[in-house]
Design a protein around this motif. Structure first.
Motif, short mmCIF file in Angstrom:
data_model
loop_
_atom_site.label_atom_id
_atom_site.label_comp_id
_atom_site.label_asym_id
_atom_site.label_seq_id
_atom_site.Cartn_x
_atom_site.Cartn_y
_atom_site.Cartn_z
N MET A 1 -12.51 -3.96 5.71
CA MET A 1 -12.76 -4.78 4.53
C MET A 1 -11.80 -4.37 3.42
SD MET A 1 -16.34 -5.78 3.05
CE MET A 1 -16.39 -7.33 2.33
N PHE A 2 -11.32 -5.34 2.70
CA PHE A 2 -10.35 -5.14 1.64
C PHE A 2 -11.08 -5.00 0.32
CE2 PHE A 2 -6.44 -6.40 -0.66
CZ PHE A 2 -5.52 -5.66 0.09
N ASP A 3 -11.00 -3.83 -0.33
CA ASP A 3 -11.73 -3.67 -1.59
C ASP A 3 -10.92 -4.23 -2.76
OD1 ASP A 3 -10.00 -1.68 -2.77
OD2 ASP A 3 -10.99 -0.14 -1.56
N GLU A 4 -11.60 -4.42 -3.88
CA GLU A 4 -10.99 -5.07 -5.04
C GLU A 4 -9.84 -4.25 -5.64
OE1 GLU A 4 -11.44 -8.24 -6.17
OE2 GLU A 4 -12.57 -8.34 -4.31
N ASP A 5 -9.96 -2.91 -5.64
CA ASP A 5 -8.87 -2.10 -6.18
C ASP A 5 -7.61 -2.26 -5.34
OD1 ASP A 5 -10.43 -1.17 -8.26
OD2 ASP A 5 -11.06 0.64 -7.20
N ALA A 6 -7.78 -2.28 -4.02
CA ALA A 6 -6.63 -2.47 -3.13
C ALA A 6 -6.04 -3.87 -3.33
CB ALA A 6 -7.03 -2.26 -1.67
N TYR A 7 -6.91 -4.85 -3.51
CA TYR A 7 -6.45 -6.22 -3.76
C TYR A 7 -5.57 -6.26 -5.03
CZ TYR A 7 -6.50 -11.14 -5.10
OH TYR A 7 -6.13 -12.39 -5.47
N THR A 8 -6.11 -5.67 -6.10
CA THR A 8 -5.40 -5.68 -7.37
C THR A 8 -4.06 -4.96 -7.24
OG1 THR A 8 -7.46 -5.77 -8.59
CG2 THR A 8 -5.54 -4.98 -9.80
N ALA A 9 -4.04 -3.83 -6.55
CA ALA A 9 -2.81 -3.05 -6.41
C ALA A 9 -1.79 -3.72 -5.49
CB ALA A 9 -3.14 -1.66 -5.89
N THR A 10 -2.27 -4.45 -4.49
CA THR A 10 -1.37 -5.02 -3.48
C THR A 10 -1.02 -6.48 -3.75
OG1 THR A 10 -2.39 -3.57 -1.84
CG2 THR A 10 -1.08 -5.41 -1.00
N ILE A 11 -2.00 -7.31 -4.04
CA ILE A 11 -1.79 -8.75 -4.12
C ILE A 11 -1.31 -9.20 -5.50
CG2 ILE A 11 -2.90 -11.00 -3.90
CD1 ILE A 11 -2.52 -9.46 -1.25
N GLU A 12 -1.90 -8.68 -6.55
CA GLU A 12 -1.53 -9.16 -7.88
C GLU A 12 -0.06 -8.98 -8.23
OE1 GLU A 12 -4.28 -8.21 -10.99
OE2 GLU A 12 -5.89 -9.29 -10.01
N PRO A 13 0.60 -7.89 -7.80
CA PRO A 13 2.04 -7.81 -8.08
C PRO A 13 2.84 -8.93 -7.38
CG PRO A 13 1.20 -5.63 -7.60
CD PRO A 13 0.09 -6.60 -7.29
N LEU A 14 2.34 -9.39 -6.24
CA LEU A 14 3.03 -10.45 -5.51
C LEU A 14 2.67 -11.84 -6.03
CD1 LEU A 14 2.46 -9.12 -1.87
CD2 LEU A 14 4.58 -9.02 -3.21
N TYR A 15 1.40 -12.05 -6.34
CA TYR A 15 0.91 -13.38 -6.69
C TYR A 15 0.63 -13.59 -8.16
CZ TYR A 15 0.27 -14.58 -1.79
OH TYR A 15 0.48 -14.87 -0.48
N GLY A 16 0.59 -12.53 -8.93
CA GLY A 16 0.25 -12.63 -10.34
C GLY A 16 -1.22 -12.31 -10.57
N ALA A 17 -1.55 -12.00 -11.80
CA ALA A 17 -2.91 -11.60 -12.14
C ALA A 17 -3.86 -12.79 -12.08
CB ALA A 17 -2.93 -10.99 -13.54
N ARG A 18 -5.09 -12.51 -11.67
CA ARG A 18 -6.13 -13.53 -11.72
C ARG A 18 -6.36 -13.93 -13.17
NH1 ARG A 18 -10.21 -10.29 -7.88
NH2 ARG A 18 -9.03 -8.60 -8.78
N ARG A 19 -6.93 -15.10 -13.36
CA ARG A 19 -7.21 -15.57 -14.71
C ARG A 19 -8.27 -14.66 -15.33
NH1 ARG A 19 -4.00 -19.52 -15.98
NH2 ARG A 19 -4.85 -19.21 -18.04
#
Length: 156
Positions: A1-19
């Motif tokens: 399972m992908f936790d939120e901290d890992a999501y923020t560290a991995t995905i947001e730099p690629l896709y941008g910050a959530r609203r």
């Protein structure tokens, strides 16, 4: 399972910050004080008498694409509709600057979209439900070839 901290560290730099709901609320309040804006479209064409079919998948939160095929007199037409949120966004607002910076809605795998616009604007512009503002590309369809015939018009 992908936790939120890992999501923020991995995905947001690629896709941008959530609203951010608080930042969006502040941007919307300032934006709404500037409405209606000088570039609002005052002459719109009414397509509500024609059936319109949304082409976004079922359950889509931001249904923004649709089409109509109809006959007027003896001529057949194709209208392609794209949701138009411009009535609700002032080009003089912080919201407009945020939209320009984001550029697009992003769709990370197995996650909710990172919308270009705040949920309030997405909901107002979505083609789901009642009549909404749209940009429409209209063309006549040739009766024998089904190819576009004549001129193509851009309508609001």
């Amino acid at each position: 399972m992908f936790d939120e901290d890992a999501y923020t560290a991995t995905i947001e730099p690629l896709y941008g910050a959530r609203r951010d709901a608080q930042a969006d609320a502040a941007r919307l309040a300032q934006n709404n004080d500037l409405l209606p804006h000088a570039y609002a479209v005052h002459r719109r064409v009414d397509f509500t008498t024609y059936d319109t079919y949304c082409i976004d998948p079922p359950g889509c939160e931001d249904a923004d694409d649709g089409f109509s095929i109809f006959t007027a007199s003896t001529r057949r037409f194709l209208a392609i509709h794209i949701a138009d949120p411009t009535e609700w966004v002032s080009p003089d607002s912080a919201l407009w600057l945020d939209i320009c910076e984001r550029g697009v809605t992003r769709y990370p795998s197995n996650r909710a979209p990172i919308h270009l616009m705040p949920k309030d604007v997405v909901d107002r512009a979505s083609l789901n439900g009642t009549a909404k503002n749209a940009l429409t590309v209209l063309t006549e369809i040739h009766p024998e070839t089904s190819a576009p015939a004549g001129s193509v018009r851009l309508l609001f």
